[in-house]
Scaffold this active site. Structure first.
Site, PDB file in Angstrom:
ATOM      1  N   GLY A 149      -6.158  35.397 -11.227  1.00 52.19           N
ATOM      2  CA  GLY A 149      -6.246  35.854  -9.985  1.00 52.19           C
ATOM      3  C   GLY A 149      -7.132  36.825  -8.914  1.00 52.19           C
ATOM      4  N   ARG A 150      -6.445  37.952  -8.521  1.00 56.57           N
ATOM      5  CA  ARG A 150      -6.581  38.840  -8.626  1.00 56.57           C
ATOM      6  C   ARG A 150      -7.360  40.139  -9.033  1.00 56.57           C
ATOM      7  NH1 ARG A 150      -0.623  38.907  -5.414  1.00 56.57           N
ATOM      8  NH2 ARG A 150      -0.307  37.821  -7.602  1.00 56.57           N
TER       9      ARG A 150
ATOM     10  N   ARG B 148      -3.203  21.234 -10.602  1.00 54.63           N
ATOM     11  CA  ARG B 148      -2.344  22.469 -10.933  1.00 54.63           C
ATOM     12  C   ARG B 148      -0.708  22.376 -10.764  1.00 54.63           C
ATOM     13  NH1 ARG B 148      -2.819  28.002  -8.836  1.00 54.63           N
ATOM     14  NH2 ARG B 148      -2.954  29.471 -10.312  1.00 54.63           N
TER      15      ARG B 148
ATOM     16  N   GLN C 216     -11.547  22.895  -6.593  1.00 59.05           N
ATOM     17  CA  GLN C 216      -9.844  22.305  -6.357  1.00 59.05           C
ATOM     18  C   GLN C 216      -9.343  21.542  -4.739  1.00 59.05           C
ATOM     19  OE1 GLN C 216      -6.274  25.120  -4.708  1.00 59.05           O
ATOM     20  NE2 GLN C 216      -5.313  24.842  -6.984  1.00 59.05           N
TER      21      GLN C 216
ATOM     22  N   TYR D  90       2.241  22.281  -0.545  1.00 60.46           N
ATOM     23  CA  TYR D  90       0.449  21.343  -0.351  1.00 60.46           C
ATOM     24  C   TYR D  90       1.440  19.555  -0.697  1.00 60.46           C
ATOM     25  CZ  TYR D  90      -0.330  26.005   0.866  1.00 60.46           C
ATOM     26  OH  TYR D  90      -0.634  27.076   0.739  1.00 60.46           O
TER      27      TYR D  90
HETATM   28  C1  LIG Z   1      -6.358  35.116  -2.047  1.00 60.94           C
HETATM   29  C2  LIG Z   1      -5.885  34.636  -2.817  1.00 60.94           C
HETATM   30  C3  LIG Z   1      -5.633  33.424  -2.561  1.00 60.94           C
HETATM   31  C4  LIG Z   1      -4.779  31.946  -3.274  1.00 60.94           C
HETATM   32  N1  LIG Z   1      -5.359  30.455  -3.271  1.00 60.94           N
HETATM   33  C5  LIG Z   1      -4.908  29.275  -3.624  1.00 60.94           C
HETATM   34  C6  LIG Z   1      -5.322  28.202  -3.630  1.00 60.94           C
HETATM   35  O1  LIG Z   1      -6.706  27.964  -2.791  1.00 60.94           O
HETATM   36  N2  LIG Z   1      -5.126  27.404  -4.703  1.00 60.94           N
HETATM   37  C7  LIG Z   1      -4.261  27.710  -5.418  1.00 60.94           C
HETATM   38  O2  LIG Z   1      -3.789  27.267  -6.076  1.00 60.94           O
HETATM   39  N3  LIG Z   1      -3.575  28.753  -5.062  1.00 60.94           N
HETATM   40  C8  LIG Z   1      -3.937  30.353  -4.615  1.00 60.94           C
HETATM   41  N4  LIG Z   1      -3.248  31.421  -5.497  1.00 60.94           N
HETATM   42  C9  LIG Z   1      -2.845  31.544  -5.969  1.00 60.94           C
HETATM   43  C10 LIG Z   1      -3.561  32.346  -7.559  1.00 60.94           C
HETATM   44  O3  LIG Z   1      -4.408  30.615  -7.516  1.00 60.94           O
HETATM   45  C11 LIG Z   1      -3.209  32.885  -8.342  1.00 60.94           C
HETATM   46  O4  LIG Z   1      -1.858  32.009  -9.070  1.00 60.94           O
HETATM   47  C12 LIG Z   1      -2.037  33.542  -8.292  1.00 60.94           C
HETATM   48  O5  LIG Z   1      -2.321  34.514  -7.447  1.00 60.94           O
HETATM   49  C13 LIG Z   1      -1.138  34.426  -9.280  1.00 60.94           C
HETATM   50  O6  LIG Z   1      -2.278  35.183 -10.454  1.00 60.94           O
HETATM   51  P1  LIG Z   1      -2.739  36.796  -9.905  1.00 60.94           P
HETATM   52  O7  LIG Z   1      -1.316  37.431 -10.639  1.00 60.94           O
HETATM   53  O8  LIG Z   1      -3.362  36.722 -11.663  1.00 60.94           O
HETATM   54  O9  LIG Z   1      -3.645  37.265  -8.872  1.00 60.94           O
HETATM   55  C14 LIG Z   1      -4.019  32.527  -4.005  1.00 60.94           C
HETATM   56  C15 LIG Z   1      -3.565  33.499  -4.820  1.00 60.94           C
HETATM   57  C16 LIG Z   1      -4.319  34.652  -3.981  1.00 60.94           C
HETATM   58  C17 LIG Z   1      -4.094  36.436  -4.365  1.00 60.94           C
END
Ligand SMILES: Cc1cc2nc3c(=O)[nH]c(=O)nc-3n(C[C@H](O)[C@H](O)[C@H](O)COP(=O)(O)O)c2cc1C
Length: 358
Positions: free
Chosen positions: A314-315, A228, A100, A181
């Protein structure tokens, strides 16, 4: 609700994926001080390779692009060598690696960049957010407005970063146009006050995002590029106006981006399913959709509703390297440890347990 639609194969950019899950990009702040991903990054991503499409944490395309401490870069030769180990580990596990490309723009602080310069943005408008630094949370400063020449340099930086990602053995890149961003700062009227051809109208505010995507696709091939976006997402002090302006902005932008035939559109979605449906209809290739706070039972909902092809995690994936197997076999999931998300060592990074084998 059944998760059965997750187990259908899917062809992305000409490559067959075994299922409809993917690793969502997640910043972990564990890179070396020079921006090289540490050796543990190869272990972390390799452990998660069964997710198929592995989208990495946000990775800066230049020193200016860094927003947070210890995030990786993909612009120097040593970064390429570091990412090569990650690519090898993901490929050994049968996954595809998309790095990314994240330029933080004004969501940065001089303490967090190697050159310690004032952050850059479309306009000299502070996000007025607290940002993590080595000295603790600090306010985001007023950024320096990018000149037309700086804009050209920044686009060239994205191009160079994409070429570097491919040189490292990655299968592609995801352009981060979401979550407040730099690219999102160009799209939003409250962060973009420019009076040149990059500001003012919907068309002008879309221009930088389109030019970055076009340059990156030209450099490495459109089928290796995803983007994205997060319409209406308020992160980083962004306010794109009401539903009408958001709709106008994204119909125009996604319509333009559609002409590039990129590998995928990745939406970090907040609300408004009608807009999501319209964007999907405009888009010629794969659509990935993530929503915050999905329960395990809801993961396949957007695929079942015809709104998405792939549901990145994600999580759940952060805390479960074998999340694919756990979902397939209806096994319990590990909980994520909030204390070890950002920064630190192996704990909460590469030591989440997998299911015990019978
Ligand atoms: C620890 C963490 C770091 C994240 N860093 C990024 C990132 O670097 N770039 C991005 O586009 N989204 C980032 N996100 C958003 C995730 O890609 C995702 O969209 C969001 O966590 C919702 O999905 P989930 O409920 O499955 O975690 C981050 C989320 C978390 C929890």
């Amino acid at each position: 609700m059944t998760l059965s639609s997750l187990w259908q194969p899917f062809t992305l950019g000409g490559v067959e994926l075994p299922h409809r899950l993917a690793l969502a990009p997640m910043t972990r702040n564990r890179a070396n001080p020079d921006g090289t991903p540490g050796d543990r990054a190869a272990t972390y991503y390799g452990q998660r390779a069964s997710l198929g499409l592995i989208i990495t944490e946000g990775t800066q395309p230049s020193a200016d692009g860094q927003g947070y401490p210890n995030t990786p870069g993909i612009y120097a030769p040593e970064h390429v060598e570091g990412w090569r180990k990650v690519a090898d580990a993901v490929h050994a596990g049968g996954g595809l690696l998309f790095i990314q490309l994240m330029h933080a723009g004004r969501m940065s602080h001089p303490d967090n960049t190697p050159h310690q310069r004032q952050p850059v943005a479309p306009s000299a408008v502070s996000a007025i957010q607290d940002i993590a630094t080595a000295a603790g949370p600090q306010k985001t400063p007023v950024p320096r407005e990018l000149s037309p020449e700086d804009i050209e340099t920044t686009i060239a930086d994205f191009r160079h970063a994409a070429a570097s990602a491919i040189a490292a053995g990655a299968d592609g890149v995801e352009i981060h146009g979401a979550n407040g961003y730099l690219l999102h700062q160009f799209l939003s009227p409250n962060s973009n006050h420019r009076t040149d051809s990059y500001g003012g109208s919907v068309e002008n505010r879309s221009r930088f995002v389109f030019e970055v995507a076009r340059a990156v696709a030209d450099e490495i091939g459109a089928d290796r590029v995803g983007i994205r976006l997060s319409p209406a997402m308020p992160l980083g002090g962004i306010d794109e106006g009401g539903a009408v302006s958001v709709r106008e902005q994204y119909l125009h932008l996604v319509g333009e981006l559609a002409s590039l035939n990129l590998a995928y559109l990745h939406l970090h979605h907040v609300g408004n399913d009608e807009l999501l449906r319209t964007l999907r209809q405009l888009w010629p290739t794969a659509v990935l959709v993530v929503r915050d706070g999905r329960t395990r039972e809801q993961i396949a909902d957007d695929i079942d509703a015809g709104l998405a092809d792939i549901a990145p995690l994600g999580r759940f994936a952060l805390a479960n390297p074998d999340v694919v197997e756990r979902l397939r076999t209806e096994a319990p999931l590990n909980e994520m440890d909030p204390a070890t998300i950002y920064g630190g060592g192996n704990a909460g990074y590469i030591d989440y347990p997998v299911l015990a084998r019978a």
